[in-house]
Design a protein around this motif. Structure first.
Motif, PDB file in Angstrom:
ATOM      1  N   VAL A 255      51.822  40.353  43.900  1.00 60.91           N
ATOM      2  CA  VAL A 255      50.882  40.728  42.852  1.00 60.91           C
ATOM      3  C   VAL A 255      51.297  40.064  41.538  1.00 60.91           C
ATOM      4  O   VAL A 255      52.463  40.114  41.143  1.00 60.91           O
ATOM      5  CB  VAL A 255      50.832  42.264  42.699  1.00 60.91           C
ATOM      6  CG1 VAL A 255      49.991  42.660  41.493  1.00 60.91           C
ATOM      7  CG2 VAL A 255      50.271  42.895  43.963  1.00 60.91           C
ATOM      8  N   GLY A 256      50.327  39.424  40.878  1.00 64.67           N
ATOM      9  CA  GLY A 256      50.590  38.748  39.611  1.00 64.67           C
ATOM     10  C   GLY A 256      50.911  37.272  39.750  1.00 64.67           C
ATOM     11  O   GLY A 256      50.919  36.547  38.746  1.00 64.67           O
ATOM     12  N   LYS A 286      37.132  35.973  38.832  1.00 67.46           N
ATOM     13  CA  LYS A 286      38.513  36.024  39.323  1.00 67.46           C
ATOM     14  C   LYS A 286      38.957  34.716  39.968  1.00 67.46           C
ATOM     15  O   LYS A 286      40.117  34.322  39.853  1.00 67.46           O
ATOM     16  CB  LYS A 286      38.665  37.159  40.347  1.00 67.46           C
ATOM     17  CG  LYS A 286      38.461  38.543  39.785  1.00 67.46           C
ATOM     18  CD  LYS A 286      38.686  39.585  40.870  1.00 67.46           C
ATOM     19  CE  LYS A 286      38.537  41.006  40.342  1.00 67.46           C
ATOM     20  NZ  LYS A 286      38.764  42.014  41.406  1.00 67.46           N
ATOM     21  N   SER A 302      45.953  35.250  38.458  1.00 63.95           N
ATOM     22  CA  SER A 302      46.833  36.396  38.668  1.00 63.95           C
ATOM     23  C   SER A 302      46.307  37.175  39.871  1.00 63.95           C
ATOM     24  O   SER A 302      45.300  37.883  39.777  1.00 63.95           O
ATOM     25  CB  SER A 302      46.871  37.287  37.416  1.00 63.95           C
ATOM     26  OG  SER A 302      47.707  38.403  37.627  1.00 63.95           O
ATOM     27  N   GLN A 304      45.710  39.822  42.760  1.00 62.66           N
ATOM     28  CA  GLN A 304      45.778  41.263  42.932  1.00 62.66           C
ATOM     29  C   GLN A 304      45.607  41.586  44.418  1.00 62.66           C
ATOM     30  O   GLN A 304      45.179  40.738  45.208  1.00 62.66           O
ATOM     31  CB  GLN A 304      44.700  41.957  42.097  1.00 62.66           C
ATOM     32  CG  GLN A 304      44.787  41.671  40.618  1.00 62.66           C
ATOM     33  CD  GLN A 304      46.104  42.130  40.003  1.00 62.66           C
ATOM     34  OE1 GLN A 304      46.618  43.194  40.363  1.00 62.66           O
ATOM     35  NE2 GLN A 304      46.650  41.339  39.076  1.00 62.66           N
ATOM     36  N   ARG A 305      45.932  42.820  44.761  1.00 61.29           N
ATOM     37  CA  ARG A 305      45.842  43.194  46.174  1.00 61.29           C
ATOM     38  C   ARG A 305      44.416  43.102  46.691  1.00 61.29           C
ATOM     39  O   ARG A 305      44.188  42.847  47.872  1.00 61.29           O
ATOM     40  CB  ARG A 305      46.397  44.607  46.359  1.00 61.29           C
ATOM     41  CG  ARG A 305      47.906  44.656  46.171  1.00 61.29           C
ATOM     42  CD  ARG A 305      48.438  46.062  46.137  1.00 61.29           C
ATOM     43  NE  ARG A 305      48.181  46.788  47.366  1.00 61.29           N
ATOM     44  CZ  ARG A 305      48.743  47.957  47.678  1.00 61.29           C
ATOM     45  NH1 ARG A 305      49.601  48.513  46.826  1.00 61.29           N
ATOM     46  NH2 ARG A 305      48.455  48.571  48.808  1.00 61.29           N
ATOM     47  N   SER A 306      43.443  43.269  45.803  1.00 64.87           N
ATOM     48  CA  SER A 306      42.044  43.156  46.220  1.00 64.87           C
ATOM     49  C   SER A 306      41.657  41.725  46.570  1.00 64.87           C
ATOM     50  O   SER A 306      40.617  41.500  47.196  1.00 64.87           O
ATOM     51  CB  SER A 306      41.128  43.677  45.108  1.00 64.87           C
ATOM     52  OG  SER A 306      41.312  42.933  43.907  1.00 64.87           O
ATOM     53  N   ASP A 307      42.483  40.753  46.163  1.00 61.76           N
ATOM     54  CA  ASP A 307      42.190  39.353  46.496  1.00 61.76           C
ATOM     55  C   ASP A 307      42.615  38.993  47.909  1.00 61.76           C
ATOM     56  O   ASP A 307      42.400  37.870  48.357  1.00 61.76           O
ATOM     57  CB  ASP A 307      42.898  38.419  45.504  1.00 61.76           C
ATOM     58  CG  ASP A 307      42.373  38.587  44.084  1.00 61.76           C
ATOM     59  OD1 ASP A 307      41.164  38.819  43.951  1.00 61.76           O
ATOM     60  OD2 ASP A 307      43.169  38.488  43.136  1.00 61.76           O
ATOM     61  N   VAL A 330      48.083  39.536  49.548  1.00 62.15           N
ATOM     62  CA  VAL A 330      48.761  39.780  48.275  1.00 62.15           C
ATOM     63  C   VAL A 330      49.498  41.108  48.400  1.00 62.15           C
ATOM     64  O   VAL A 330      48.881  42.157  48.652  1.00 62.15           O
ATOM     65  CB  VAL A 330      47.755  39.813  47.107  1.00 62.15           C
ATOM     66  CG1 VAL A 330      48.492  40.016  45.786  1.00 62.15           C
ATOM     67  CG2 VAL A 330      46.937  38.530  47.078  1.00 62.15           C
ATOM     68  N   GLU A 332      53.088  43.774  47.283  1.00 64.65           N
ATOM     69  CA  GLU A 332      54.011  44.201  46.240  1.00 64.65           C
ATOM     70  C   GLU A 332      55.056  45.125  46.866  1.00 64.65           C
ATOM     71  O   GLU A 332      54.976  45.445  48.055  1.00 64.65           O
ATOM     72  CB  GLU A 332      53.259  44.917  45.123  1.00 64.65           C
ATOM     73  CG  GLU A 332      52.485  46.141  45.573  1.00 64.65           C
ATOM     74  CD  GLU A 332      51.708  46.759  44.440  1.00 64.65           C
ATOM     75  OE1 GLU A 332      52.042  46.471  43.283  1.00 64.65           O
ATOM     76  OE2 GLU A 332      50.767  47.536  44.713  1.00 64.65           O
TER      77      GLU A 332
END
Length: 544
Positions: A255-256, A286, A302, A304-307, A330, A332
C-alpha cells in the motif's frame, strides 16, 4: 497581271508533291513557257513576255514531266536519287535560284512563291544515335516477375535473354518509373550480373512500373517491361502482446507504492490498445495509461488495496485482437492476533493459545512469531518463528522466574506492527529439594614422578632442528633436568626446553654430527625421581 501571278503561285505550290525528274526544278522555263521542263539555267531568271499567262493557259505547272507521269515512281534523275545537274538539292551554281530576279512584277510574285517549291531540301538526319546492329546487343530478358513485395521493398527476378549478342553480356540494368511520371530511374548505377534484385526504401502506397535491359559493350538491348504496375501495400501484422516474465505471476505491491507496468506489443499498422479492471473501465482519477507505438504503460501513483484485481490489456487491429491479463495484489502488514491467553503452567513449561487476526493484510499469513520476556530483565527473546498453529507450549523456562509472552502475525510485508501480549505472568516455581550430604573422604593425590611416555631413539640430518619428547606424571609437579652423555645441558643456547600438559620437549637447534649421543630426561619431586634416556644420531649431509 495580279490575278495571273496569284494563279501561277497557286499552281506552283502543287509542284513539290510531284516527283521531280532530271533537272526539273532547276531549269529555267523556255521561251514564254513557264510550264515547260526547266533546262540549264536559273529558275530565278525573269520569264519572257506573257510567260506567266501562257503557263497558266497551257497548264505547264501541272503538266507531267516528259519522261514519266507524276504518279509513277521517280526513275532516272528522280528526286529520291542523288541529285543531278541543276536539281533542287544541288548547290546553287550558274543561273541558280540565288540570281536576282529581273524586271516584271509578275516575275517577282512568281519568284517569292517558287523559291521554296523549286528547291526542296532533303529531310534533316535525326538527332538520336542510330541503334547498333541487332546482332551486337543482347535481346530482352525473359520472364520478368515480382518475387516478393513488402511495405518498403520489392524483389524482382528475370531470366537471361535468348541472344547474348556478339559482344557478350556485361550485366543488367533495372529501372523503375512511378505511375504518372515519364522518367525511368535506374536502380543500379552500373550493370550487375544478377538475375534477382531488391528495390528498397519504398513508401507505402507507391505504384511504379519496372523494366530490365541486358547490356553489352555495344549497348543496351531492348528492355523487358512489367505489364502491370507494382503496388507497395500496407502489410498488416497481427497484434501480439509480450508480457514480461515478472508479470506472468501475481504482481505484489505494498500500500502506497507506485505501480508502473510497461507491456510491449506488436502490430502493423499501429493497433488500438485499451485496459480494463476486473472487466470494467479504468478509473481515470486513480489510474493513468499511456500507449505508444510499441508498448502501453499503466501507472498508479499510490496503490491502495482497492486497486488489486485483474487488469486486462486488449490490442485490436481491424478484426484481429490480442489479450493479456495481469493480476495485481496490493498488500499491507497484518493486524496482530485478536486475543491471547495463558492456558497452563507446569514445571518449566507454559501453554499459550491465541486467535487469528481480523485483517491479514489482503494476503495469506506466513505464520506467527512467539516471544518471551523475563520479568527481571524485560528483554524479549524469540521462541518460535513462522509458526502456523494458534497454540503452543514454551519449554525450558527458568525456575523461580516469571514470564510474559507475546505473539506477532506475519505475511509477505513482514510482522504486524504490534503484538498480542498475555495479561498474566507465568510463574515458574522452584521444587522443594532437600540435599542429603554424604560423608566426604579427602583423598591424597601425591605421587612420585613416573614417565608415561619415554624418550625414543631418533635419527636426524645435520643442519635440521629436531625435538625429543616425553611425558611425566607426578604430584606435586616435578623439576625436570636434561643431560647429554650424563652432562647437564641446561643453559646451553643450542638447546631449548618447554613443557605443556605434562609433556616435556627438548629442541636441538641445527644439530651437527658432534651432537650425536645419549640424551636423558630426569624428573624429581619430594616423593622421588625418575629418568629416561634415548640415543640421537645426527647424519652428515651427503656431498657430491
Amino acid at each position: 497581271m495580279t490575278a495571273t501571278s496569284e494563279a501561277n503561285s497557286s499552281d506552283l505550290a502543287k509542284v513539290p508533291s510531284e516527283p521531280l525528274k532530271e533537272g526539273a526544278a532547276s531549269e529555267p522555263p523556255k521561251e514564254g513557257a513557264a510550264s515547260e521542263t526547266p533546262k540549264e539555267g536559273a529558275a530565278s531568271e525573269p520569264p519572257k513576255e506573257g510567260a506567266a499567262s501562257e503557263a497558266l493557259k497551257e497548264g505547264a505547272a501541272s503538266e507531267t514531266p516528259k519522261e514519266g507521269p507524276a504518279s509513277e515512281p521517280s526513275k532516272e534523275g528522280a528526286a529520291s536519287e542523288t541529285p543531278g545537274e541543276g536539281t533542287a538539292s544541288e548547290t546553287p551554281g550558274e543561273g541558280a535560284v540565288s540570281e536576282p530576279p529581273k524586271e516584271g512584277a509578275a516575275s517577282e510574285t512568281l519568284e517569292e512563291k517558287q523559291v521554296p517549291v523549286a528547291t526542296p531540301e532533303a529531310p534533316a538526319p535525326e538527332a538520336t544515335t542510330p541503334a547498333p546492329p541487332s546482332e551486337d546487343v543482347p535481346s530482352a530478358p525473359l520472364k520478368l516477375t515480382v518475387e516478393d513485395v513488402s511495405d518498403c521493398s520489392v524483389t524482382m527476378s528475370w531470366e537471361p535473354p535468348e541472344k547474348l549478342g556478339s559482344q557478350g553480356l556485361q550485366g543488367y540494368v533495372l529501372e523503375l518509373r512511378k505511375e504518372g511520371a515519364s522518367e525511368w530511374v535506374p536502380v543500379n548505377a552500373r550493370p550487375v550480373m544478377v538475375t534477382q534484385q531488391t528495390i528498397r526504401n519504398l513508401a507505402v502506397g507507391d505504384k511504379f512500373f519496372v523494366r530490365v535491359a541486358a547490356v553489352s559493350s555495344a549497348g543496351a538491348g531492348p528492355p523487358a517491361v512489367l505489364s502491370q504496375p507494382v503496388h507497395i501495400p500496407e502489410i498488416i501484422e497481427a497484434p501480439k502482446i509480450r508480457v514480461p516474465r515478472h508479470l506472468r505471476q501475481t504482481y505484489l505491491r505494498q500500500v502506497g507504492e507506485v505501480v508502473n507496468l510497461q507491456i510491449p506489443f506488436q502490430g502493423k499498422p499501429k493497433p488500438q490498445a485499451s485496459w480494463t479492471h476486473n472487466g470494467h473501465a479504468l478509473d481515470s482519477k486513480k489510474v493513468s495509461v499511456r500507449t505508444g507505438d510499441q508498448d502501453s504503460i499503466l501507472f498508479i501513483r499510490s496503490a491502495q488495496r482497492s486497486d488489486s484485481g485483474c487488469y486486462e490489456l486488449t490490442v485490436r487491429l481491424e478484426n484481429l485482437e490480442a489479450r493479456a491479463a495481469i493480476n495485481i495484489l496490493v498488500i499491507e502488514k497484518p493486524q496482530p492476533p485478536s486475543s491471547i491467553r495463558l492456558v497452563d503452567v507446569w514445571g518449566c513449561n507454559a501453554a499459550l493459545e491465541w486467535t487469528p487476526p481480523q485483517d491479514t493484510g489482503n494476503t495469506e499469513l506466513l505464520g506467527y512469531t512467539v516471544q518471551k520476556a523475563d520479568k527481571k530483565t524485560g528483554q524479549w527473546f524469540t521462541v518460535l518463528e513462522h509458526y502456523h498453529p494458534t497454540s503452543c507450549t514454551v519449554s525450558d523456562l527458568v525456575m523461580g522466574n516469571s514470564y510474559s509472552f507475546r505473539v506477532f502475525s506475519e505475511n509477505l510485508c513482514g510482522l504486524s506492527d504490534s503484538a498480542a501480549i498475555t495479561k498474566e505472568l507465568a510463574h515458574i516455581k522452584k521444587a522443594d529439594i532437600v540435599a542429603k550430604l554424604k560423608d566426604f573422604v579427602q583423598r591424597d593425590f601425591s605421587e612420585a614422578p613416573s614417565f608415561t611416555q619415554p624418550l625414543a631413539d631418533h635419527t636426524t640430518t645435520s643442519g635440521y632442528s629436531t625435538q625429543l619428547s616425553c611425558s611425566v606424571r607426578a604430584s606435586p609437579k616435578p623439576k625436570i633436568f636434561w643431560m647429554k652423555n650424563n652432562m647437564n645441558i641446561l643453559g646451553d643456547p643450542k638447546y631449548r626446553t618447554f613443557s605443556e600438559q605434562g609433556v616435556y620437549t627438548l629442541e636441538i637447534r641445527k644439530p651437527s654430527p658432534f651432537d650425536s649421543g645419549v640424551y636423558t630426561c630426569k624428573a624429581i619431586n619430594v616423593l622421588g625421581e625418575a629418568s629416561v634416556d634415548c640415543r640421537l644420531e645426527v647424519k652428515a649431509l651427503a656431498t657430491h
